[in-house]
Structures are given as structure tokens and as C-alpha cells.
Design an enzyme around this catalytic site. Structure first.
Site, PDB file in Angstrom:
ATOM      1  N   GLY A 590      -1.304   7.741  -0.825  1.00 23.04           N
ATOM      2  CA  GLY A 590      -2.303   7.808  -1.887  1.00 23.04           C
ATOM      3  C   GLY A 590      -3.674   7.402  -1.404  1.00 23.04           C
ATOM      4  N   GLY A 592      -7.967   6.285  -2.969  1.00 23.61           N
ATOM      5  CA  GLY A 592      -8.861   5.961  -4.074  1.00 23.61           C
ATOM      6  C   GLY A 592     -10.228   5.644  -3.535  1.00 23.61           C
ATOM      7  CE1 TYR A 594     -10.809  -2.558  -0.467  1.00 27.33           C
ATOM      8  CE2 TYR A 594      -9.147  -1.301   0.719  1.00 27.33           C
ATOM      9  CZ  TYR A 594      -9.898  -2.447   0.573  1.00 27.33           C
ATOM     10  OH  TYR A 594      -9.748  -3.467   1.461  1.00 27.33           O
ATOM     11  N   GLY A 595     -10.170   3.320  -0.424  1.00 26.57           N
ATOM     12  CA  GLY A 595      -9.722   3.905   0.831  1.00 26.57           C
ATOM     13  C   GLY A 595      -8.363   4.551   0.668  1.00 26.57           C
ATOM     14  CB  VAL A 597      -2.253   3.326  -0.169  1.00 21.47           C
ATOM     15  CG1 VAL A 597      -1.089   2.336  -0.137  1.00 21.47           C
ATOM     16  CG2 VAL A 597      -3.388   2.772  -1.027  1.00 21.47           C
ATOM     17  CE  LYS A 611      -6.245  -2.713  -1.797  1.00 17.50           C
ATOM     18  NZ  LYS A 611      -6.506  -3.123  -3.206  1.00 17.50           N
ATOM     19  CG  ASP A 707      -9.972  -5.325 -13.372  1.00 15.41           C
ATOM     20  OD1 ASP A 707     -10.211  -4.881 -14.511  1.00 15.41           O
ATOM     21  OD2 ASP A 707     -10.028  -4.633 -12.352  1.00 15.41           O
TER      22      ASP A 707
END
Length: 900
Positions: A590, A592, A594-595, A597, A611, A707
Site C-alpha cells: 500500500g 499514502g 507519507y510513503g 508500506v 512504513k 487523532d
């Protein structure tokens, strides 16, 4: 000799730096020309280099002036022809400066790269120059609230990129221009969404040719002109139309045009005082999105028949001062009807609610935030947070509102929150916003007093005032769409700027160098250079530490610089390459913001999830470090386990336990193809609550997650929930027990409104987010959908006297066919968690006990693990957004970080 040579070089360098201007000479000349004729300029408009010296309101690109934002500066004077020399200018915002007068120079047409022109609410006079049509990159053209006269320039039809055209509140006259094969016209503006022509002196007919099915119009405002003749039927071709105001004209029409009922997107229709006659067609009320129908001051007669097929958005029908003789009722629909001044009210009298005149004023004021009003001196005002300051004030004027009660505190609170969100997300130091005195202007527009209070200071500087004005000018601020329509902003003069002259150090250096000649001065300069170099070195070190919080973690030296992290080890990058087969595509699971995985396998066969931030990126570096330090010392079965990290070779990599079933968000949305029944949802809620209880009460020091959302709850092979993603978390020291004042961070929809407004973070902020999560568990709805918050939706739909609290329409259909034992208590718990005040919310340990009780009602043992397992996510297709360890695992759960 060498040090002396270096010193002389330094002198020469400083002299050259001061003498040489960075800004293009033509742009300097143009700005100096404006400087000569404008009064009340920013204090730092000094020197010969506007770009390098940081002149207020001036931004540059490659030594050319690209943006001028001087809104609400109190400028006085005229706009000279010299503005045309700024040929790289893209945005010009001089709005809210009523002292800017005189004509708009025709030479403005030379600014070929201009995309945004905001001159609203100034004092410009004379005709709008036809050269305005040369600005073919224009997207926003706001010339409203000036004293422009003459006709609308036909050349505006050449502005094919135009989205916003606002010429309202001027003295424009004559007919509306359309193309004829040789000259352009407004019918050519296929991409424009806003036609604002109200409050002028336009005459003649609205041409049929001006509208077509190719247009993208959503707002068409021709109110308060002198237009006559028929209303063009081609308006019915514009199916995107949402707001139509034709009020206060002299149209020659017998009744409401039949094509109006075909405008399926229409939300506001105003045709007040337009000579309308006949009956109100019943099919008008069936428009699906219609919310406001304003038809007062006409000659409409007969029976008002709402019918049975009424759009569920309709809230107000205003037919005051017509000739309505009968009314058959609303058929049970919650619609406000206003019939004051009709014959029916003379017969029935004021006892009928629809015969009572609407209140024209309201005493609404934004309530204070749990404090007493401060006694302020001078012209200062006490803010809603009870701080004395000089607020920036003005009036917000809304063309349309989707509620009828001017005292609607919920609507104004939503507006206040959206204003604060806009200011915070644009990093403006606004402490609080106050709204007051809602009133109807010209029986059509809602006016609302607005005050913005500075954060941690007594007054705003010019930059902040200009930026606030710019947010209103370019419509970056968007009010809640379900409550408020398009708007204008009229600022009051601000006389309390906190600015002080800048660059005093630089001028001091110029004086010293100018007097250089003696040995003593040279020695002083040498000392100055040394001090400067030392300070620059320290500054660079501080910047390095700030940009790289691992600067003191030296992995190459065994000197104890790396913290002793319990249960988490520092992996080498070579190890991670081995575990992931060199980060191969086969191991990719996967990605996102952030980067990426990757799945990895340790030598002992244990699966891990890695991650990895984007190569060379520093995005989230502080959050990355925070997550390492916090997760390394928390160990609980309901908190995702951090196994290690890697920060060599500029890598930012976190190594977690492998959690095969992804996030709760993906499960509830159907992405993971895992079905969770009522009992599994109860177990997930309990697991999450236990994890949060550990963080709040057993971790040392206690941790506020900040969060909590479905995207940050992971599910293992047994669907055991684990709290994840601690990048925004905040440890609470003994001195901070009770609350900690901090910048607002979190995800909109889940965020505690009390924390958002006061900046005071407590464990109860997590409780609020958890309450939203509970509602998401039973509805599978996003916290905010189509501008509506799930908390408000549930609260409005609840009826405790009925089965399942009458929430059948809101509950997830997947669980509706089950025996939902304990659901009512589950809803009660969720609503107690989202109480407006934190003191009214339970502690997480109390939440755990209540969920355990609910599970017993449902016939479950809360202390027995559910044996159910489900398939892992390995079967999903490559490249799908399914990745349980990414910060961005859900597109609908954007994280909000507001800096003060």
C-alpha cells in the site's frame, strides 16, 4: 594577511549586496510611482529593493513582482498608469480601501498574466475600461461596491477563463451586452459560474441570447436594477443554476415562468417586487434542492397549494404582501410560511403563525468560552475568550441563507467554526471570532457583524489584516454550504496596526560601512563579522535540529546518544532491504501521502510491516520521532506494536507488527470485504476503549492520542482492534495535568469542538473523537457528509420513545436484520462522549465499563476473546489504497494541523 583579505572581501560583499537591487528596475519604478501618490502606505515601504527588502503586500518570483495584496490597508490615492509596467503581476488585491478613488486606468489591460483582480469596495469612479477584456487569463474579477458608471464592457466576453464576475453595487447602466458576430458579449462566458450584477441601474431586457445549455452558471443575480420586458426562457437551459435573484425590477410577465420548475439544482429563488401575477404553481415546491422561495411584494393570488410532493430541503416560502386568499397547509412538512399582508391574514387574524410578521432583528452574540468578560481599557474589546484586544471588524453579507430563524445559534456557531478553521489552516494568528447582530438588509440579504481577535497580542499587523481580507476576496473562506449562500465582506477601517519599522540592523550596517575608513571602524566591522558568523552558525545548528530532530541521535557512535527505547530496536537499512527483498513490488502492500508500506519477514519467520517515507522527504519528521518515542514505551494488546525504526541514509522508516486485516475505516466502507456484525462491532469498540484507557491512565507519562478515527484503528486476524498512528500524540507531564494549551491538530469531523475553540487539550478530547467513532461504527457514515456532521444528524433523528431510538434510516443496513440488543445504551454512551463540554463527558475507564455492560446485555462475555478470524488483505489487487499502516489510509479523513 589572509584574515585581512577575507575581511576586506566581506566589506566589499556587504557593500555590493546593499547597493545592488534584486527587484527588476521597471517594477521598482512602478512601485515607487504608486508610493509617491498613495497615502497610508505600509511602514516598511523603504529602500530600493521591494522584493529583497520584503515590502509589505509584495511578493515576487524571479525578481519580478507577481502578487500585490494590500486589502484593508486604509490606502488613499489613485491607481496610476504605471501599474501597467508590472507585466508579471498575477494577483492584484486592493480591496476594502475606500480611499482609493478616481478612474481605473485603461493601461491595466497590459497586465496580460493577471489571473485575480480584486478591487471590491474601493472608491473607483468612471467607466470600466474596455481594455479589461485583454486580461484573458482572469479567473476572478471583483469590481463590486465601487462607483463605476457607464455600460458593462462587451469585451468581458473575451475572458474565457473567468469563473467569478462581480460588478454588483455600482452605478452601471444601459443594456446587457451580447455578441453579434463582430463584438463580444457575456453569452461567450461558458465557464463562468457567477454573474453578480445586482444593485446597479441596468435597463432594457435581459437578452434571450445571454443564456444557453453550455453555460456553467450557478449564481445569477440581477436584483435591484431597472430591467424590463420578459424574463428570458433560456434561463431554463442552465441546469447548473443554484441561486437566482431577479427581485426589484420592472419585468413584463404575467406569472412565474414554467421553466423555473425544470431547474433541478435550484436552491434559492427570489423574484420579489417583479410584477408577478396569477397562482403559485404547485410543481415549484417539488424541486429537490429548493430551500428558499422569496416571492413577496407581487400580485400573486388565489390559493396557496404546497402539494404533497415537496422537496425535503424546502425551509422558507415568503409570500408577504401578495393577494393570497387561501392556504391549504404544509401537509406535515416543516416549512416556514410567511403570508403577512395577504387577504388571508385579514380574515384569519394574527393567530395563525404564517400571519405573524417575521422578526427583523435578533440579539444573537457569540457566547463566551467559559470565562467572564474582561474589563478593557481604551478602545480594546473583550473577546469571546475574555482577552482584551483590538479586533479586526467588518460585516459579512450573505445573499442567501438556508434557514429562517435569525436567532439560529447553531447556524452561527457552524459559521464561526468554519471561519476559525479557515484562519487556522492558513496559519493566521486569530485567537477567536465573534459574530453578532444578525439582520436582514433590503429584506433580502443577511448582514452579520464580524470581529476577529488576535492571538497572543493586542492587535494585528498589516500582513495579517491583508491576508484575512484576501481570504474573503478570493473566496478561500467557504461558509457551511447547507446553511449559507454566496457572500460579500465589508471591512471597517483598522487603526491599530502593530507594525514597527523593519530592517534596522541592515540600516545600521549601511551606516557603519558608509563611515568605514579608519582602523577602528575596520576593527568594529571585523568584530561584527565574527558575531554575525557565530550567530549564523548557531542559527544553522538550530535550523538543522528543527529540520532533523534526529541530529543528536548519532547511530555511528556508541555514545548513548540514541535513547534507550523499550522493545524497539534501531534497524539498519541493509537489514530492511533483506527483509523486503530489496523493497520489491511483490512485498508492496500500500501507499499514502507519507510513503509506501511493505511486508517483510524477519529471520525467525515473523511478519512485519515497514512504513517507509518517500526517499529524501522530511514530511512528518517530528511526527515520525514522536511516534518512535511514544510507541517504544507503551505495550498493550490494543495498541499496535512498534518493533523498531531506521533513520540512516535519510530514511524515515517505522517497523510494526504485521496487522493483516487493515483499518476499521476500510472494513466499514467495504474495501476489505470483511463483514462485521453487531457483536463484532461491540468488541471492536471495547478493544479501542481499552487501548485509550491504557494511554490515558496507565502510560507513564499519560498520552493523549489526538487523532482517534476509524482509519487509525487496525484489526488483526481475530478482528482485535489496535490503536495506531501516534504522530500527533501528546504526552502530558505532571505540570500539565488538567489540560495543556497547544496548537490545534486532528482530523475534521472527529475533532473536539471545545479543544478547537480554546486550544486546551485534555483526555476528554480523545473521548469526543471516540464518541464520533462509536456513531461511525453503527452507521458506517463518514463523520462529515455533504456538509452535515454525524453527531448532529443522530441527535436530530433520535426519538427515545421509539424502538432503536427511531434511527432505522441512519443505521448501517448490514446490522439492521440482527437483534441489536443494547443498541440504545450504545447510542446513549456515544452521545455522552460527544457532549459539547468536556467536563460532561465520561472518562475512558468509565466508557470501558459501560461497553462491558452493553456486551452482557447482548449476551456476550467481554472478557472472552472472539475466536472469529477473517481473510487477510493479501488477496487484494496490487496498487489498491489498502494499507493499514499509512497515515493516509482514508481519503475522507484528512488530518488538520493549525499553527498559531
Amino acid at each position: 594577511m589572509e584574515p585581512r583579505i577575507e575581511l576586506l572581501c566581506l566589506v566589499v560583499f556587504i557593500q555590493v549586496y546593499i547597493i545592488a537591487a534584486v527587484t527588476d528596475s521597471g517594477d521598482v519604478a512602478a512601485l515607487n510611482s504608486l508610493k509617491d501618490i498613495w497615502r497610508n502606505l505600509p511602514l516598511n515601504w523603504v529602500g530600493s529593493d521591494p522584493c529583497g527588502d520584503g515590502w509589505e503586500g509584495i511578493q515576487c518570483m524571479n525578481s519580478r513582482v507577481s502578487l500585490i495584496t494590500l486589502g484593508s490597508m486604509g490606502l488613499e490615492g489613485q491607481l496610476s498608469d504605471d501599474i501597467s509596467s508590472l507585466t508579471e503581476l498575477q494577483t492584484l488585491d486592493l480591496s476594502q480601501n475606500q480611499g482609493l478613488t478616481g478612474p481605473l486606468p485603461a493601461s491595466i489591460g497590459n497586465l496580460k498574466k493577471l489571473t485575480n483582480l480584486y478591487l471590491n469596495r474601493c472608491g473607483f469612479t468612471g467607466p470600466i475600461p474596455n481594455t479589461i477584456g485583454s486580461l484573458q487569463r482572469l479567473v476572478y474579477l471583483s469590481l463590486n461596491s465601487n462607483k463605476f458608471s457607464g455600460q458593462i464592457p462587451p469585451s468581458i466576453g473575451h475572458l474565457s477563463e473567468l469563473n467569478w464576475l462581480d460588478l454588483s453595487d455600482n452605478q452601471l447602466e444601459g443594456s446587457i451586452p451580447v455578441s453579434d458576430g463582430t463584438t463580444p458579449g457575456l453569452d461567450m462566458l461558458a465557464n463562468t459560474q457567477h454573474f453578480h450584477f445586482g444593485k446597479n441601474k441596468l435597463t432594457g431586457e435581459i437578452p434571450e441570447q445571454i443564456f444557453s445549455s453550455k453555460m456553467s452558471l450557478i449564481h445569477v443575480l440581477f436584483d435591484d436594477n431597472e430591467l424590463s420586458g420578459p424574463i428570458p426562457s433560456t434561463l431554463g437551459l442552465v441546469q447548473s443554476l443554484q441561486v437566482l435573484d431577479l427581485s426589484n425590477n420592472h419585468f413584463d410577465i404575467s406569472g412565474i415562468p414554467t421553466w423555473v420548475s425544470s431547474l433541478s439544482s435550484l436552491a434559492i429563488l427570489r423574484m420579489e417586487s417583479t410584477q408577478l401575477q396569477g397562482h403559485v404553481p404547485v410543481d415549484l415546491f417539488s424541486l429537490p434542492d429548493l430551500q428558499i422561495l422569496g416571492l413577496k411584494g407581487n400580485k400573486l393570488n388565489g390559493t396557496l397549494n404546497i402539494g404533497t410532493n415537496v422537496g425535503n430541503q424546502l425551509s422558507l416560502v415568503d409570500l408577504q404582501n401578495n393577494d393570497i386568499t387561501e392556504f391549504n397547509g404544509t401537509g406535515g412538512h416543516n416549512i416556514e410560511i410567511e403570508l403577512t399582508g395577504n387577504p388571508i391574514c385579514q380574515e384569519t387574524g394574527p393567530t395563525e403563525t404564517y400571519c405573524e410578521p417575521p422578526q427583523s432583528t435578533s440579539l444573537f452574540n457569540t457566547p463566551r468560552s467559559y470565562c467572564s468578560s474582561a474589563k478593557c481599557s481604551s478602545d480594546q474589546v473583550s473577546s469571546t475568550t475574555c482577552k482584551c484586544a483590538y479586533p479586526y471588524t467588518g460585516t459579512l453579507i450573505f445573499i442567501g441563507i438556508f434557514f429562517s430563524d435569525l436567532g439560529n445559534s447553531a447556524a452561527y456557531k457552524a459559521l464561526q467554526e468554519s471561519l476559525m478553521l479557515c484562519f487556522q489552516s492558513n496559519q493566521l494568528p486569530v485567537d477567536s471570532v465573534s459574530l453578532s447582530n444578525p439582520r436582514m438588509e433590503s429584506s433580502t440579504f443577511l448582514s452579520l457583524n464580524f470581529s476577529a481577535f488576535p492571538y497572543d497580542r493586542a492587535s494585528f499587523n498589516r500582513t495579517v489584516v491583508s491576508r484575512i481580507t484576501f481570504l474573503f476576496s478570493n473566496r478561500s473562506f467557504k461558509p457551511p454550504p447547507s446553511l449559507f449562500g454566496p457572500y460579500f465582506f465589508e471591512s471597517d477601517e483598522y487603526n491599530y496596526f502593530s507594525d514597527e519599522p523593519k530592517d534596522t540592523k541592515k540600516s545600521t550596517i549601511v551606516i557603519i560601512i558608509g563611515a568605514a575608513g579608519g582602523g577602528s571602524v575596520l576593527l568594529l566591522l571585523s568584530l561584527l563579522a565574527g558575531v554575525y558568523a557565530f550567530r549564523q552558525k548557531k542559527k544553522a545548528e538550530r535550523a538543522s535540529i528543527k529540520s532533523d530532530p534526529f541530529a543528536r541521535w548519532n547511530v555511528m557512535k556508541n555514545n548513548g546518544s540514541i535513547p534507550q527505547l523499550k522493545g524497539a530496536r534501531c534497524f539498519s537499512f541493509e537489514e530492511l532491504k533483506k527483509y523486503t527483498n530489496n523493497f520489491s513490488e511483490a512485498n508492496y502492500i500500500g501507499s499514502g501521502g507519507y510513503g509506501k508500506v511493505y511486508k517483510g519477514t524477519l529471520p525467525n519467520g515473523k511478519l512485519i510491516a515497514i512504513k517507509r517515507a518517500q526517499q529524501g522527504s522530511k514530511q512528518g519528521v517530528l511526527e515520525f520521532k514522536t511516534e518512535i518515542e511514544l510507541l517504544s514505551r507503551v505495550h498493550h494488546k490494543n495498541i499496535v506494536g512498534l518493533l523498531g525504526f531506521c533513520f540512516e541514509r535519510h530514511e524515515q522508516t517505522l517497523i510494526y507488527e504485521y496487522v493483516p486485516n487493515g483499518s476499521l475505516n476500510e472494513t466499514l466502507s467495504g474495501m476489505s470485504r470483511i463483514r462485521v456484525d453487531w457483536t463484532k462491532r461491540l468488541k471492536i469498540a471495547l478493544d479501542t476503549a481499552r487501548g485509550l484507557t491504557y494511554l490515558h491512565e496507565l502510560a507513564n507519562p499519560p498520552i493523549i492520542h489526538r487523532d482517534i478515527k476509524s482509519a487509525n484503528i487496525l484489526l488483526d486476524q481475530h478482528l482485535t482492534a489496535k490503536v495506531a498512528d501516534f504522530g500527533l500524540s501528546k504526552p502530558i507531564s505532571d505540570s500539565e495535568k488538567g489540560h495543556v494549551t497547544t496548537q490545534v491538530k486532528g482530523t475534521m469531523g472527529y475533532m473536539d469542538p471545545e479543544y478547537y475553540m480554546t486550544h486546551q487539550l485534555t483526555e476528554k478530547s480523545d473521548v469526543y473523537s471516540f464518541g464520533v467513532l462509536l456513531l461511525e461504527l453503527i452507521t458506517t457514515r463518514k463523520p462529515i457528509e455533504r456538509g452535515k456532521h454525524i453527531v448532529k444528524e443522530v441527535r436530530m433523528a433520535m426519538d427515545k420513545a421509539k424502538d432503536l431510538y427511531s434511527l432505522h434510516q441512519i443505521l448501517d443496513p448490514v446490522i439492521l436484520d440482527e437483534s441489536l440488543k443494547g443498541l440504545e445504551k450504545f447510542v446513549d454512551l456515544a452521545m455522552s462522549c460527544v457532549e459539547e463540554s468536556g467536563v460532561d463527558r465520561p472518562k475512558m475507564s468509565e466508557v470501558v465499563k459501560e461497553i462491558e455492560n452493553i456486551m452482557q446485555i447482548a449476551g456476550m462475555n467481554p472478557n472472552v476473546e472472539t475466536p472469529t478470524s477473517s481473510s487477510s488483505y493479501e488477496g487484494l489487487s496490487k496498487g489498491s489504497p489498502f494499507h493499514p499502516f499509512s497515515n493516509e489510509s482514508s481519503a475522507n479523513s484528512s488530518t488538520f494541523v493549525a499553527s498559531n
